[in-house]
Write a protein that holds these residues in place. Structure first.
Motif, PDB file in Angstrom:
ATOM      1  N   ILE A 116       0.834  -1.210   0.000  1.00  0.00           N
ATOM      2  CA  ILE A 116       0.000   0.000   0.000  1.00  0.00           C
ATOM      3  C   ILE A 116       0.869   1.261   0.000  1.00  0.00           C
ATOM      4  CG2 ILE A 116      -1.662   1.328   1.379  1.00  0.00           C
ATOM      5  CD1 ILE A 116      -2.816  -1.323   2.333  1.00  0.00           C
ATOM      6  N   TYR A 117       1.987   1.237   0.749  1.00  0.00           N
ATOM      7  CA  TYR A 117       2.800   2.457   0.846  1.00  0.00           C
ATOM      8  C   TYR A 117       3.410   2.878  -0.489  1.00  0.00           C
ATOM      9  CZ  TYR A 117       6.625   5.606   1.935  1.00  0.00           C
ATOM     10  OH  TYR A 117       7.494   6.657   1.927  1.00  0.00           O
ATOM     11  N   PRO A 118       4.098   1.994  -1.238  1.00  0.00           N
ATOM     12  CA  PRO A 118       4.623   2.448  -2.526  1.00  0.00           C
ATOM     13  C   PRO A 118       3.531   2.915  -3.487  1.00  0.00           C
ATOM     14  CG  PRO A 118       5.676   0.397  -1.876  1.00  0.00           C
ATOM     15  CD  PRO A 118       4.545   0.623  -0.922  1.00  0.00           C
ATOM     16  N   ILE A 119       2.377   2.246  -3.469  1.00  0.00           N
ATOM     17  CA  ILE A 119       1.304   2.626  -4.394  1.00  0.00           C
ATOM     18  C   ILE A 119       0.732   3.988  -4.018  1.00  0.00           C
ATOM     19  CG2 ILE A 119      -0.993   1.999  -5.213  1.00  0.00           C
ATOM     20  CD1 ILE A 119      -0.193  -0.944  -4.834  1.00  0.00           C
ATOM     21  N   MET A 133       0.760  10.139  -4.336  1.00  0.00           N
ATOM     22  CA  MET A 133       1.041  11.427  -3.710  1.00  0.00           C
ATOM     23  C   MET A 133       2.159  12.182  -4.423  1.00  0.00           C
ATOM     24  SD  MET A 133       0.906  10.328   0.324  1.00  0.00           S
ATOM     25  CE  MET A 133       1.456  11.964   0.847  1.00  0.00           C
ATOM     26  N   ALA A 134       3.081  11.462  -5.028  1.00  0.00           N
ATOM     27  CA  ALA A 134       4.221  12.081  -5.698  1.00  0.00           C
ATOM     28  C   ALA A 134       3.975  12.326  -7.183  1.00  0.00           C
ATOM     29  CB  ALA A 134       5.458  11.210  -5.526  1.00  0.00           C
ATOM     30  N   ASP A 135       2.778  11.990  -7.671  1.00  0.00           N
ATOM     31  CA  ASP A 135       2.465  12.124  -9.105  1.00  0.00           C
ATOM     32  C   ASP A 135       3.444  11.334  -9.964  1.00  0.00           C
ATOM     33  OD1 ASP A 135       0.289  13.741  -8.593  1.00  0.00           O
ATOM     34  OD2 ASP A 135       1.422  15.598  -8.779  1.00  0.00           O
ATOM     35  N   ILE A 136       3.805  10.167  -9.491  1.00  0.00           N
ATOM     36  CA  ILE A 136       4.713   9.274 -10.207  1.00  0.00           C
ATOM     37  C   ILE A 136       3.956   7.992 -10.538  1.00  0.00           C
ATOM     38  CG2 ILE A 136       6.865   7.949 -10.073  1.00  0.00           C
ATOM     39  CD1 ILE A 136       7.844   9.979  -8.011  1.00  0.00           C
ATOM     40  N   SER A 137       4.154   7.507 -11.737  1.00  0.00           N
ATOM     41  CA  SER A 137       3.497   6.268 -12.138  1.00  0.00           C
ATOM     42  C   SER A 137       4.067   5.096 -11.343  1.00  0.00           C
ATOM     43  CB  SER A 137       3.684   6.026 -13.641  1.00  0.00           C
ATOM     44  OG  SER A 137       3.251   4.737 -13.997  1.00  0.00           O
ATOM     45  N   TYR A 138       3.176   4.339 -10.685  1.00  0.00           N
ATOM     46  CA  TYR A 138       3.661   3.174  -9.956  1.00  0.00           C
ATOM     47  C   TYR A 138       4.244   2.139 -10.916  1.00  0.00           C
ATOM     48  CZ  TYR A 138       3.793  -1.023  -7.089  1.00  0.00           C
ATOM     49  OH  TYR A 138       4.207  -2.160  -6.446  1.00  0.00           O
ATOM     50  N   GLY A 139       3.712   2.099 -12.139  1.00  0.00           N
ATOM     51  CA  GLY A 139       4.269   1.178 -13.136  1.00  0.00           C
ATOM     52  C   GLY A 139       5.727   1.470 -13.421  1.00  0.00           C
ATOM     53  N   ARG A 140       6.091   2.741 -13.421  1.00  0.00           N
ATOM     54  CA  ARG A 140       7.496   3.114 -13.639  1.00  0.00           C
ATOM     55  C   ARG A 140       8.361   2.637 -12.490  1.00  0.00           C
ATOM     56  NH1 ARG A 140       9.747   9.292 -13.282  1.00  0.00           N
ATOM     57  NH2 ARG A 140      11.950   8.830 -13.647  1.00  0.00           N
ATOM     58  N   VAL A 141       7.901   2.842 -11.252  1.00  0.00           N
ATOM     59  CA  VAL A 141       8.663   2.395 -10.082  1.00  0.00           C
ATOM     60  C   VAL A 141       8.774   0.878 -10.067  1.00  0.00           C
ATOM     61  CG1 VAL A 141       8.685   2.340  -7.554  1.00  0.00           C
ATOM     62  CG2 VAL A 141       8.022   4.436  -8.743  1.00  0.00           C
ATOM     63  N   LYS A 166       8.693  -1.116 -12.662  1.00  0.00           N
ATOM     64  CA  LYS A 166       9.610  -1.524 -13.729  1.00  0.00           C
ATOM     65  C   LYS A 166      11.057  -1.339 -13.317  1.00  0.00           C
ATOM     66  CE  LYS A 166      10.756  -0.587 -18.579  1.00  0.00           C
ATOM     67  NZ  LYS A 166      10.421   0.239 -19.773  1.00  0.00           N
ATOM     68  N   LEU A 167      11.360  -0.215 -12.666  1.00  0.00           N
ATOM     69  CA  LEU A 167      12.727   0.018 -12.203  1.00  0.00           C
ATOM     70  C   LEU A 167      13.133  -0.983 -11.132  1.00  0.00           C
ATOM     71  CD1 LEU A 167      12.792   3.930 -11.983  1.00  0.00           C
ATOM     72  CD2 LEU A 167      13.984   2.497 -13.653  1.00  0.00           C
ATOM     73  N   SER A 168      12.194  -1.343 -10.255  1.00  0.00           N
ATOM     74  CA  SER A 168      12.521  -2.288  -9.186  1.00  0.00           C
ATOM     75  C   SER A 168      12.790  -3.690  -9.722  1.00  0.00           C
ATOM     76  CB  SER A 168      11.396  -2.328  -8.149  1.00  0.00           C
ATOM     77  OG  SER A 168      10.216  -2.924  -8.683  1.00  0.00           O
ATOM     78  N   LEU A 169      12.214  -4.009 -10.883  1.00  0.00           N
ATOM     79  CA  LEU A 169      12.400  -5.351 -11.449  1.00  0.00           C
ATOM     80  C   LEU A 169      13.829  -5.598 -11.911  1.00  0.00           C
ATOM     81  CD1 LEU A 169       9.089  -5.850 -13.472  1.00  0.00           C
ATOM     82  CD2 LEU A 169       9.725  -6.870 -11.284  1.00  0.00           C
ATOM     83  N   TYR A 170      14.620  -4.530 -12.088  1.00  0.00           N
ATOM     84  CA  TYR A 170      16.027  -4.716 -12.453  1.00  0.00           C
ATOM     85  C   TYR A 170      16.786  -5.454 -11.353  1.00  0.00           C
ATOM     86  CZ  TYR A 170      15.554  -1.561 -16.465  1.00  0.00           C
ATOM     87  OH  TYR A 170      15.186  -0.993 -17.656  1.00  0.00           O
ATOM     88  N   LEU A 194       9.501  -4.624  -2.609  1.00  0.00           N
ATOM     89  CA  LEU A 194       8.874  -3.526  -1.879  1.00  0.00           C
ATOM     90  C   LEU A 194       9.919  -2.602  -1.265  1.00  0.00           C
ATOM     91  CD1 LEU A 194       5.872  -5.277  -0.059  1.00  0.00           C
ATOM     92  CD2 LEU A 194       5.823  -3.846  -2.110  1.00  0.00           C
ATOM     93  N   SER A 195      11.007  -3.157  -0.765  1.00  0.00           N
ATOM     94  CA  SER A 195      12.071  -2.329  -0.192  1.00  0.00           C
ATOM     95  C   SER A 195      12.706  -1.446  -1.259  1.00  0.00           C
ATOM     96  CB  SER A 195      13.137  -3.218   0.459  1.00  0.00           C
ATOM     97  OG  SER A 195      12.582  -4.011   1.488  1.00  0.00           O
ATOM     98  N   VAL A 196      12.954  -2.024  -2.432  1.00  0.00           N
ATOM     99  CA  VAL A 196      13.532  -1.243  -3.531  1.00  0.00           C
ATOM    100  C   VAL A 196      12.561  -0.157  -3.981  1.00  0.00           C
ATOM    101  CG1 VAL A 196      14.346  -1.353  -5.919  1.00  0.00           C
ATOM    102  CG2 VAL A 196      15.010  -3.124  -4.296  1.00  0.00           C
ATOM    103  N   GLN A 197      11.269  -0.493  -4.039  1.00  0.00           N
ATOM    104  CA  GLN A 197      10.272   0.493  -4.472  1.00  0.00           C
ATOM    105  C   GLN A 197      10.171   1.659  -3.494  1.00  0.00           C
ATOM    106  OE1 GLN A 197       6.605  -1.653  -5.185  1.00  0.00           O
ATOM    107  NE2 GLN A 197       7.625  -3.080  -6.571  1.00  0.00           N
TER     108      GLN A 197
END
Length: 269
Positions: free
Chosen positions: A60-63, A68-76, A78-82, A126-129
């Motif tokens: 719930i927190y990253p989403i 709140m940050a106007d950032i796409s969760y899909g982008r976060v 995708k970056l975390s999947l690296y 979740l930690s990376v996100q």
């Protein structure tokens, strides 16, 4: 576009995103966001590995934070999947060494090792996100200043910042060497191990030499050990509420078995 160019664009985009943002999350003091992020990491990483449902609740927190940050969760995401291969490597042996049955889904028996393996992946992602959310909403330079504001010695905060800047130097030098190799390769695309060992060695020498020149330039311009912020850190009442609400939620999520509470609630209904 080469992978080096993509990496440079990604790093530059992180700083541009944090500098341009005027969202509710970016307006929060970076020290408050650091406290919340640390509380999130402690809560998630302290969960027992066999409590997969309790760990998933913390998504719930990253989403919400991305909203709140106007950032796409899909982008976060995708970056975390690296980091997924590295996270998976940590728990890859759990299904092999712990084969005690834990769940029965129809005729399929799921061992405790597989539950632990999935828990390691979920808590790692979740930690990376959460860390990416902190950096994307604040910028790495501001995060370093926030660490200093929370009591971290200047030398450690500065080393983190210089390590971050050195990534740009390393990638830029690698890009220059790659362009030179392509121009002189006459269409050749594959090289032996001996070539790559020389390439990596020359890359490290070039980046070390450039880093030394950058350091001398910084000293000549009055560098004193820490970098100034364009905007001073200011703590507001909203930052206090932000920290209290989220840390309280993390403590409640860690101490209470929320999936079990929902199960009992639905059973009574």
């Amino acid at each position: 576009m080469s992978s080096i160019d993509k990496a440079l664009l990604t790093l530059n985009d992180v700083e541009r995103t944090s500098n341009r943002s005027t969202s509710a999350m970016s307006r929060r003091d970076v020290r408050g966001k650091l406290i919340v992020t640390v509380a999130f990491l402690v809560a998630v990483l302290s969960f027992p590995l066999d409590n997969l449902g309790g760990i998933i609740i913390f998504a719930i927190y990253p989403i919400v934070g991305c909203t709140m940050a106007d950032i796409s969760y899909g982008r976060v995401l995708k970056l975390s999947l690296y980091t997924l291969p590295f996270i998976a490597f940590i728990g890859i042996f759990n299904p092999i060494f712990d084969q005690r049955p834990m769940l029965h889904i129809g005729s399929v028996t799921v061992s405790e090792g597989w539950i632990q393996f999935l828990s390691i992946i979920v808590r790692g992602l979740l930690s990376v996100q959460a860390t990416l959310l902190l950096i994307l909403s604040s910028g790495f330079i501001t995060v370093c200043r926030g660490m200093k504001g929370l009591g971290m010695p200047d030398i450690f905060a500065t080393q983190l910042f210089l390590l971050y800047r050195y990534i740009f130097v390393l990638l830029q030098e690698a890009r220059s060497m790659q362009m030179a190799r392509t121009a002189r390769g006459y269409g050749r695309t594959s090289y032996g191990m001996r070539f790559w060992s020389v390439f990596v060695g020359q890359l490290l020498l070039r980046t070390a030499d450039r880093a030394e020149r950058l350091h001398r330039a910084m000293l000549s311009r009055g560098f004193s050990g820490m970098f100034p912020l364009s905007h001073p850190l200011r703590w507001h009442t909203a930052d206090t509420l932000f920290v209290i609400i989220w840390t309280g939620a993390f403590i409640a999520g860690r101490l209470c078995d929320i999936p079990l509470l929902f199960t009992h609630l639905f059973n009574h209904v």
